[in-house]
Design an enzyme around this catalytic site. Structure first.
Site, PDB file in Angstrom:
ATOM      1  N   GLY A 100      24.921  48.129   3.034  1.00 43.01           N
ATOM      2  CA  GLY A 100      25.979  48.200   4.029  1.00 43.01           C
ATOM      3  C   GLY A 100      25.786  47.072   5.026  1.00 43.01           C
ATOM      4  O   GLY A 100      24.672  46.568   5.198  1.00 43.01           O
ATOM      5  N   THR A 101      26.856  46.679   5.670  1.00 42.07           N
ATOM      6  CA  THR A 101      26.735  45.491   6.519  1.00 42.07           C
ATOM      7  C   THR A 101      26.966  45.780   7.994  1.00 42.07           C
ATOM      8  O   THR A 101      26.073  46.277   8.659  1.00 42.07           O
ATOM      9  CB  THR A 101      27.667  44.377   6.001  1.00 42.07           C
ATOM     10  OG1 THR A 101      28.968  44.916   5.767  1.00 42.07           O
ATOM     11  CG2 THR A 101      27.150  43.816   4.695  1.00 42.07           C
ATOM     12  N   THR A 102      28.149  45.529   8.544  1.00 46.94           N
ATOM     13  CA  THR A 102      28.278  45.384   9.987  1.00 46.94           C
ATOM     14  C   THR A 102      28.701  46.658  10.716  1.00 46.94           C
ATOM     15  O   THR A 102      29.694  47.290  10.359  1.00 46.94           O
ATOM     16  CB  THR A 102      29.273  44.257  10.308  1.00 46.94           C
ATOM     17  OG1 THR A 102      28.888  43.094   9.573  1.00 46.94           O
ATOM     18  CG2 THR A 102      29.267  43.920  11.779  1.00 46.94           C
TER      19      THR A 102
ATOM     20  N   ALA B  49      29.795  39.276   3.541  1.00 44.13           N
ATOM     21  CA  ALA B  49      29.359  40.639   3.242  1.00 44.13           C
ATOM     22  C   ALA B  49      30.077  41.682   4.087  1.00 44.13           C
ATOM     23  O   ALA B  49      29.933  42.877   3.847  1.00 44.13           O
ATOM     24  CB  ALA B  49      27.848  40.761   3.457  1.00 44.13           C
TER      25      ALA B  49
END
Length: 279
Positions: free
Chosen positions: A51-53, A226
């Site tokens: 998972g990113t942001t 991403a």
């Protein structure tokens, strides 16, 4: 022979009389293999969705926690609609960045930890106490993190004692820092933080704070491959949550889609987004 009431249902007595208000300590004593940090990894390189942001911002009366919907695995998009923001309890929430599977498992364990404490002690933990418990859980995952399976969340909630929203960030060792005003974590965090740095004000309304975090996620997606931006074709929009003295609330799909559409339409006129004044 009369049955022992504590053995009814095949539950050992220890399961019915926990000696600690920590569910993690209880698992460590009775089923240590269920703790994420105690799992054995296969040899070789482990590829797992990440998972990113995640972004957060406070406003007078509460705090907003939001996340994009993309998970990646190397240079591939592993999932377009992953959920990364979860309620921890009635007055707090966690946004996850890092190894998606471990992060979701850690959130579920954290939810049980807070529920277990409340049932055993008959009272809820303070927001500071909740932040400390999450720090301990992240630290227990250090072995996994050193092998590339890190979990780096943001924790936010309403502090009933101080009557304000608060944000806590973490590193992979479980180190905890309180953030003031706004915060971001994940691969697109540097771009999201830059956006919020120029747009954040202490007197934001709830509506402005939710708009701010969506603007920040849009900027993160603009520069970080991403991070996923609003997907109009698939109707996939950021998850935006608000925590106030009334508790945790997740914006409905209609609310989040309208917010994302308004930001996207403005970007057609100003691709780089709103600009802060020079002075």
């Amino acid at each position: 022979m009369e049955a022992n009431p504590r053995s009814i249902g095949r539950l050992p007595a220890a399961f019915l009389t926990p000696g600690s208000s920590s569910f993690m300590d209880f698992l460590a004593d009775h089923s240590p293999g269920l703790l994420p940090g105690n799992r054995k990894l296969p040899e070789g390189i482990v590829e797992a969705p990440h998972g990113t942001t995640i972004v957060a911002a406070t406003f007078p009366g509460g705090v907003v926690l939001a996340g994009d919907r993309r998970a990646t695995m190397g240079n591939m998009i592993a999932q377009r609609d992953i959920e990364k923001v979860f309620p921890a309890d009635e007055y707090s929430a966690v946004g996850i960045a890092g190894t998606a599977g471990l992060a979701v498992e850690m959130v579920k364990l954290f939810q049980l930890e807070l529920e277990h404490f409340e049932k055993v002690e008959g009272a809820t933990l303070s927001l500071e106490g909740k932040a400390n418990r999450l720090s301990t859980m992240i630290r227990s995952n250090l072995g996994m993190a050193m092998q590339g399976l890190a979990v780096v969340p943001l924790f936010a909630g309403w502090d009933e004692g101080k009557e304000k929203g608060r944000i806590f960030s973490y590193d992979v060792t479980g180190g905890r820092s309180e953030e003031h005003g706004y915060a971001a974590t994940g691969s697109g965090s540097i771009f999201a933080r830059g956006a919020m740095k120029k747009l954040y004000r202490e007197d934001l309304t709830e509506q402005q704070a939710t708009t701010l975090v969506v603007q920040a996620l849009y900027d993160a997606a603009d520069d970080d491959s991403a991070t996923g931006g609003p997907d109009m074709a698939r109707r996939i929009f950021p998850i935006v949550t608000v925590i106030t003295d009334e508790g945790f609330r997740r914006l409905s799909e209609a609310e989040s889609s309208e917010l994302a559409r308004s930001v996207t339409e403005r970007r057609l006129e100003q691709p780089d987004g709103p600009r802060a004044a020079l002075l």
